[in-house]
Scaffold this motif. Structure first.
Motif, PDB file in Angstrom:
ATOM      1  N   PHE A   1       0.828  -1.209   0.000  1.00  0.00           N
ATOM      2  CA  PHE A   1       0.000   0.000   0.000  1.00  0.00           C
ATOM      3  C   PHE A   1       0.866   1.266   0.000  1.00  0.00           C
ATOM      4  O   PHE A   1       0.392   2.339  -0.373  1.00  0.00           O
ATOM      5  N   HIS A   2       2.113   1.152   0.444  1.00  0.00           N
ATOM      6  CA  HIS A   2       2.958   2.329   0.645  1.00  0.00           C
ATOM      7  C   HIS A   2       4.181   2.357  -0.262  1.00  0.00           C
ATOM      8  O   HIS A   2       4.991   3.285  -0.166  1.00  0.00           O
ATOM      9  N   ALA A   3       4.333   1.363  -1.116  1.00  0.00           N
ATOM     10  CA  ALA A   3       5.529   1.248  -1.959  1.00  0.00           C
ATOM     11  C   ALA A   3       5.734   2.496  -2.806  1.00  0.00           C
ATOM     12  O   ALA A   3       4.810   2.994  -3.445  1.00  0.00           O
ATOM     13  N   GLY A   4       6.964   2.987  -2.800  1.00  0.00           N
ATOM     14  CA  GLY A   4       7.315   4.138  -3.620  1.00  0.00           C
ATOM     15  C   GLY A   4       6.906   5.472  -3.043  1.00  0.00           C
ATOM     16  O   GLY A   4       7.000   6.498  -3.734  1.00  0.00           O
ATOM     17  N   ASN A   5       6.460   5.502  -1.781  1.00  0.00           N
ATOM     18  CA  ASN A   5       6.094   6.788  -1.190  1.00  0.00           C
ATOM     19  C   ASN A   5       7.340   7.570  -0.797  1.00  0.00           C
ATOM     20  O   ASN A   5       8.468   7.129  -0.988  1.00  0.00           O
ATOM     21  N   HIS A   6       7.166   8.762  -0.238  1.00  0.00           N
ATOM     22  CA  HIS A   6       8.314   9.613   0.089  1.00  0.00           C
ATOM     23  C   HIS A   6       9.243   8.963   1.098  1.00  0.00           C
ATOM     24  O   HIS A   6      10.461   9.183   1.078  1.00  0.00           O
ATOM     25  N   ALA A   7       8.684   8.136   2.000  1.00  0.00           N
ATOM     26  CA  ALA A   7       9.519   7.448   2.979  1.00  0.00           C
ATOM     27  C   ALA A   7      10.422   6.425   2.297  1.00  0.00           C
ATOM     28  O   ALA A   7      11.591   6.266   2.664  1.00  0.00           O
TER      29      ALA A   7
ATOM     30  N   GLY B   1      -0.814  -1.723  -9.518  1.00  0.00           N
ATOM     31  CA  GLY B   1      -1.652  -2.768  -8.959  1.00  0.00           C
ATOM     32  C   GLY B   1      -2.701  -2.225  -8.011  1.00  0.00           C
ATOM     33  O   GLY B   1      -2.749  -1.024  -7.721  1.00  0.00           O
ATOM     34  N   ASP B   2      -3.534  -3.103  -7.509  1.00  0.00           N
ATOM     35  CA  ASP B   2      -4.649  -2.692  -6.653  1.00  0.00           C
ATOM     36  C   ASP B   2      -4.183  -2.039  -5.361  1.00  0.00           C
ATOM     37  O   ASP B   2      -4.766  -1.055  -4.896  1.00  0.00           O
ATOM     38  N   TYR B   3      -3.143  -2.567  -4.736  1.00  0.00           N
ATOM     39  CA  TYR B   3      -2.673  -2.013  -3.461  1.00  0.00           C
ATOM     40  C   TYR B   3      -2.201  -0.573  -3.631  1.00  0.00           C
ATOM     41  O   TYR B   3      -2.593   0.326  -2.886  1.00  0.00           O
ATOM     42  N   ALA B   4      -1.313  -0.361  -4.604  1.00  0.00           N
ATOM     43  CA  ALA B   4      -0.768   0.978  -4.822  1.00  0.00           C
ATOM     44  C   ALA B   4      -1.856   1.949  -5.265  1.00  0.00           C
ATOM     45  O   ALA B   4      -1.863   3.115  -4.867  1.00  0.00           O
ATOM     46  N   ASP B   5      -2.779   1.470  -6.109  1.00  0.00           N
ATOM     47  CA  ASP B   5      -3.867   2.332  -6.560  1.00  0.00           C
ATOM     48  C   ASP B   5      -4.754   2.764  -5.403  1.00  0.00           C
ATOM     49  O   ASP B   5      -5.269   3.884  -5.371  1.00  0.00           O
ATOM     50  N   THR B   6      -4.935   1.872  -4.425  1.00  0.00           N
ATOM     51  CA  THR B   6      -5.793   2.178  -3.290  1.00  0.00           C
ATOM     52  C   THR B   6      -5.242   3.341  -2.472  1.00  0.00           C
ATOM     53  O   THR B   6      -5.980   4.239  -2.058  1.00  0.00           O
ATOM     54  N   SER B   7      -3.949   3.339  -2.216  1.00  0.00           N
ATOM     55  CA  SER B   7      -3.354   4.374  -1.375  1.00  0.00           C
ATOM     56  C   SER B   7      -2.905   5.591  -2.181  1.00  0.00           C
ATOM     57  O   SER B   7      -3.003   6.724  -1.715  1.00  0.00           O
ATOM     58  N   GLY B   8      -2.382   5.360  -3.366  1.00  0.00           N
ATOM     59  CA  GLY B   8      -1.899   6.463  -4.189  1.00  0.00           C
ATOM     60  C   GLY B   8      -0.667   7.150  -3.621  1.00  0.00           C
ATOM     61  O   GLY B   8      -0.332   8.264  -4.037  1.00  0.00           O
ATOM     62  N   GLU B   9       0.032   6.507  -2.673  1.00  0.00           N
ATOM     63  CA  GLU B   9       1.134   7.174  -1.996  1.00  0.00           C
ATOM     64  C   GLU B   9       2.353   7.376  -2.888  1.00  0.00           C
ATOM     65  O   GLU B   9       3.149   8.288  -2.666  1.00  0.00           O
ATOM     66  N   SER B  10       2.515   6.536  -3.893  1.00  0.00           N
ATOM     67  CA  SER B  10       3.668   6.706  -4.775  1.00  0.00           C
ATOM     68  C   SER B  10       3.590   8.013  -5.564  1.00  0.00           C
ATOM     69  O   SER B  10       4.613   8.521  -6.034  1.00  0.00           O
ATOM     70  N   ALA B  11       2.381   8.562  -5.698  1.00  0.00           N
ATOM     71  CA  ALA B  11       2.220   9.823  -6.424  1.00  0.00           C
ATOM     72  C   ALA B  11       2.955  10.956  -5.742  1.00  0.00           C
ATOM     73  O   ALA B  11       3.407  11.909  -6.402  1.00  0.00           O
ATOM     74  N   ASP B  12       3.080  10.899  -4.421  1.00  0.00           N
ATOM     75  CA  ASP B  12       3.809  11.920  -3.672  1.00  0.00           C
ATOM     76  C   ASP B  12       5.247  11.500  -3.397  1.00  0.00           C
ATOM     77  O   ASP B  12       5.940  12.141  -2.602  1.00  0.00           O
ATOM     78  N   GLY B  13       5.673  10.430  -4.043  1.00  0.00           N
ATOM     79  CA  GLY B  13       7.025   9.933  -3.844  1.00  0.00           C
ATOM     80  C   GLY B  13       7.745   9.743  -5.156  1.00  0.00           C
ATOM     81  O   GLY B  13       8.087  10.702  -5.842  1.00  0.00           O
ATOM     82  N   ILE B  14       7.941   8.478  -5.539  1.00  0.00           N
ATOM     83  CA  ILE B  14       8.752   8.177  -6.705  1.00  0.00           C
ATOM     84  C   ILE B  14       8.164   8.742  -7.995  1.00  0.00           C
ATOM     85  O   ILE B  14       8.897   9.217  -8.874  1.00  0.00           O
ATOM     86  N   VAL B  15       6.843   8.729  -8.136  1.00  0.00           N
ATOM     87  CA  VAL B  15       6.222   9.248  -9.360  1.00  0.00           C
ATOM     88  C   VAL B  15       6.486  10.747  -9.496  1.00  0.00           C
ATOM     89  O   VAL B  15       6.860  11.245 -10.566  1.00  0.00           O
TER      90      VAL B  15
ATOM     91  N   ALA C   1       9.521  15.229 -12.033  1.00  0.00           N
ATOM     92  CA  ALA C   1      10.247  16.489 -11.904  1.00  0.00           C
ATOM     93  C   ALA C   1      11.693  16.406 -12.373  1.00  0.00           C
ATOM     94  O   ALA C   1      12.225  17.370 -12.926  1.00  0.00           O
ATOM     95  N   LEU C   2      12.335  15.251 -12.154  1.00  0.00           N
ATOM     96  CA  LEU C   2      13.774  15.174 -12.368  1.00  0.00           C
ATOM     97  C   LEU C   2      14.221  14.262 -13.494  1.00  0.00           C
ATOM     98  O   LEU C   2      15.392  14.290 -13.872  1.00  0.00           O
TER      99      LEU C   2
END
Length: 307
Positions: free
Chosen positions: A8-14, A52-66, A71-72
């Motif tokens: 659910f949290h993969a690729g987030n800012h943490a 996948g479903d987990y990442a789509d549910t949280s959307g946390e990667s949007a504020d991280g790796i994505v 930007a870079l």
């Protein structure tokens, strides 16, 4: 006990902060010919789908790796948010890009796959993985099997805090230990401190990297203080880095959500016996991460060291 899923949290800012630091340490360690062992006490599933479903549910990667890639990725062009990207950010982005050869961010490698990609066959570097979650440990074993890494990588469904003890000190006398439990259970904070205290007695010269969430909980506030004390008592150098991307002003996150990890806005990395190159590398990278990932009030970055 087994409700936390990192998918659910993969690729987030943490993850960005944690894995950037992890790669920086590994790149330094591979500069010496002698082999080393990496021990990941809470390995998770090892590999995650951002579509996948987990990442789509949280959307946390949007504020991280994505967000970081958006930007870079066009670095050194007029479209890049930052022209001179810090080297350890570049190394991190290249490592993630290697898992997405078509240029689209579909796969996010967890710590096991990031570490394995940096290991050297000729030096006989080793990776020991621990995971207790029944579903994630099964997924981890299947994902690792795809690597066909043989004896280089070993995974066990076992408590990493306990399993770690059997590998310290390693035969080569070189090791990196990554400790990043979910902290879903507040006793994890005490377990981390106890683990570090015990590990420094077993293997004082190892490098220990601890990730933790910065949340409004006394245990989270006290953990870096305890780690500083333990490092100082052992006479070991340390680095403490934090990144807070700030509160999303369009969404009010409840205290319960933040404690569970949903809506997490800040995290920290505490490294004992860090490579000498890590502090200047982080000093260059953290302001850039904040510039790109910061989104609202409360955003900040901090870096301190001791020993």
């Amino acid at each position: 006990m087994f409700s936390y899923r990192h998918a659910f949290h993969a690729g987030n800012h943490a993850d960005v902060l944690k894995h950037m630091v992890l790669i920086a340490i590994l790149r330094h360690m591979t500069q010496k010919d002698t082999g080393f062992t990496v021990i990941d006490t809470h390995a998770g599933a090892g590999l995650y789908r951002l579509d996948g479903d987990y990442a789509d549910t949280s959307g946390e990667s949007a504020d991280g790796i994505v967000k970081l890639f958006s930007a870079l990725a066009p670095a050194r062009t007029s479209d890049a948010a930052i022209k001179d990207v810090a080297p350890i950010i570049q190394d991190y982005m290249e490592a993630i890009a290697a898992f997405n050869p078509d240029g689209r961010l579909k796969i996010y490698p967890g710590s096991p796959f990031i570490v394995q990609s940096e290991l050297r066959q000729e030096a006989r570097d080793k990776l020991k993985l621990f995971e207790t979650h029944p579903t994630d440990s099964k997924a981890l074993a299947a994902n690792i099997a795809q690597l066909q890494a043989g004896r280089q990588v070993a995974a066990a469904r076992q408590d990493g805090f306990e399993g770690l003890k059997a590998f310290l000190p390693p035969p080569s006398r070189r090791a990196l230990v990554l400790i990043d439990p979910s902290y879903e259970i507040k006793t994890d904070y005490q377990k981390v401190a106890t683990c570090i205290q015990d590990s420094l007695k077993r293997f004082a010269t190892g490098t220990y990297a601890v990730w933790y969430p910065v949340i409004p909980r006394p245990e989270a506030h006290d953990l870096p203080k305890r780690l500083k004390t333990l490092s100082n008592q052992a006479g070991k150098p340390w680095i403490h880095a934090t990144l807070a991307i700030g509160q999303d002003e369009e969404r009010n996150v409840s205290g319960d959500e933040e404690k569970r990890g949903h809506g997490l806005t800040a995290s920290g990395m505490f490294v004992i016996n860090p490579p000498h190159s890590l502090k200047p590398a982080l000093a260059a990278a953290l302001p850039q991460l904040l510039q790109v990932l910061g989104r609202g009030r409360g955003k900040s970055q901090a870096l301190e060291s001791g020993g």
